[in-house]
Write a protein that holds these residues in place. Structure first.
Motif: not given
Ligand SMILES: NC(=O)c1ccc[n+]([C@@H]2O[C@H](COP(=O)([O-])OP(=O)(O)OC[C@H]3O[C@@H](n4cnc5c(N)ncnc54)[C@H](O)[C@@H]3O)[C@@H](O)[C@H]2O)c1
Length: 344
Positions: A240-241, A265-271, A273-276
């Motif tokens: 990312g920048y 911040t987005f969280v789920s069982a998969a861990g 993720t964020g939009i960078l």
């Protein structure tokens, strides 16, 4: 309403954004013309922005009577000549960073500005970014006491094509990229950098060294009043920048910037993720607009620019010292000229 007639020189990626802002989002400005050595590109941008005039050279554009100011967004090595030519024609100037890539070019440009009595602003747009501006207000209000340590990280995302190095029309890393952090280092600490010690690497891409450039650097800083600092630059972070800064003071600290484009911040069982953030044009969109608006308003009201020629010169002097330190492999003093302080 009085409007400032502006011509944009160099309408590549950055100049196009400035031209769009002037055309659509700055009511006190009139985008009169765009100019580019690539005449087709200038014509195409003029058509997109629904303006009549496009040119292939600055001299042609300066013949336009409606032009009061010139915004320069050509590659780094052509900035000083553009400033000189626009100043000799009596125009106020907003020039992208860096002011120049050599002290001699910078000095010639500033001499022309001083002689013509025009105004020059340098495009250190991070000063207009809401987060950086809020940080500066707190520094000025004394909320963190005396600044002790400055730390800044500037990482671009994508691997630059080799042609970008081969063309040799932009300054190396310290002039083209780190110069933003060198400016923040002076501005946020409200002090001058006196010494630098640069460490650089081309380990992951040795061919870059053939063009006098580096892939990453860290530069240690010493300040006149005793503070210290460190600036890191990296041109191919991939993820990312990433632009972040810390000012550590005697009574508190400020952390500016986040790697995330959206503060969620987005969280789920998969861990998680964020939009960078991925590009300067999106991360600093507001800053580019506020910068151009402020320049236009100050020129219309015959006021000095907020980011001065002296700011351009001082940041350039730190970049020159950093390059010298990189070449010598030892710490270097920042050599300062007093001339720039005469030009507002
Ligand atoms: N402030 C920032 O965050 C920021 C971000 C990106 C670029 N920049 C600066 O903006 C400048 C332009 O960068 P860019 O990414 O838009 O580059 P670019 O290569 O996309 O665009 C440069 C344009 O200038 C034109 N050009 C070249 N020489 C010219 C000349 N002598 N006269 C007129 N036009 C000429 C080219 O044809 C091209 O269209 C550079 O100095 C760069 O350091 C600043």
């Amino acid at each position: 309403m009085a409007k400032l007639g502006v011509g944009v020189l160099g309408v590549g990626e950055m100049g196009k954004r400035h031209a769009e802002n002037l055309r659509r989002l700055v009511p006190e400005a009139r985008l009169v013309a765009v100019t580019d050595v690539a005449a087709n590109r200038a014509r195409q941008i003029a058509a997109e922005l629904e303006i009549e005039k496009s040119f292939r050279s600055l001299d042609e554009m300066l013949d336009c009577k409606e032009i009061d100011a010139v915004l320069i967004a050509t590659p780094d090595k052509f900035h000083a000549k553009g400033i000189e030519t626009a100043a000799n024609a009596g125009k106020n100037i907003l020039c992208e960073k860096p002011l120049a890539t050599t002290r001699a070019d910078a000095q010639r440009a500033l001499d022309a500005v001083e002689k013509a009595g025009v105004r020059l602003q340098i495009g250190f747009m991070r000063r207009y970014d809401p987060a950086y501006a809020a940080a500066m207000k707190r520094v000025e209000a004394g909320e963190i006491g005396e600044p002790v340590i400055f730390k800044s990280v500037g990482r671009d995302k994508d691997v630059p094509p080799l042609s970008a190095y081969q063309s040799n029309i932009n300054g190396m890393l310290f002039y083209n990229n780190t110069i933003h952090d060198f400016d923040l280092a002076r501005w946020l600490m409200r002090d001058e950098v006196t010494d630098v010690h640069a460490y650089t690497t081309v380990a992951i891409r040795p061919e870059v060294a053939h063009y006098g450039d580096v892939v990453a650097s860290v530069v240690n800083l010493k300040y006149a009043r005793g503070a210290i600092g460190n600036v890191e630059s990296y041109v191919q972070a991939i993820y990312g920048y990433d632009v972040r800064t810390e000012i550590v003071g005697s009574k508190g600290s400020i952390f500016v910037g986040s790697i995330e484009k959206t503060p969620a911040t987005f969280v789920s069982a998969a861990g998680s993720t964020g939009i960078l953030a991925d590009h300067f044009l999106s991360r600093f969109a507001d800053a580019y607009l506020f910068e151009v608006r402020d320049f236009v308003r100050n020129m219309l009201h015959d006021l000095p620019p907020r980011v001065t020629a002296e700011d351009g010169m001082r940041a350039l002097e730190i970049a020159i010292a950093a390059e010298e330190s990189h070449k010598q492999g030892s710490p270097c003093k920042v050599e300062s000229e007093s001339h720039a302080s005469r030009v507002a």
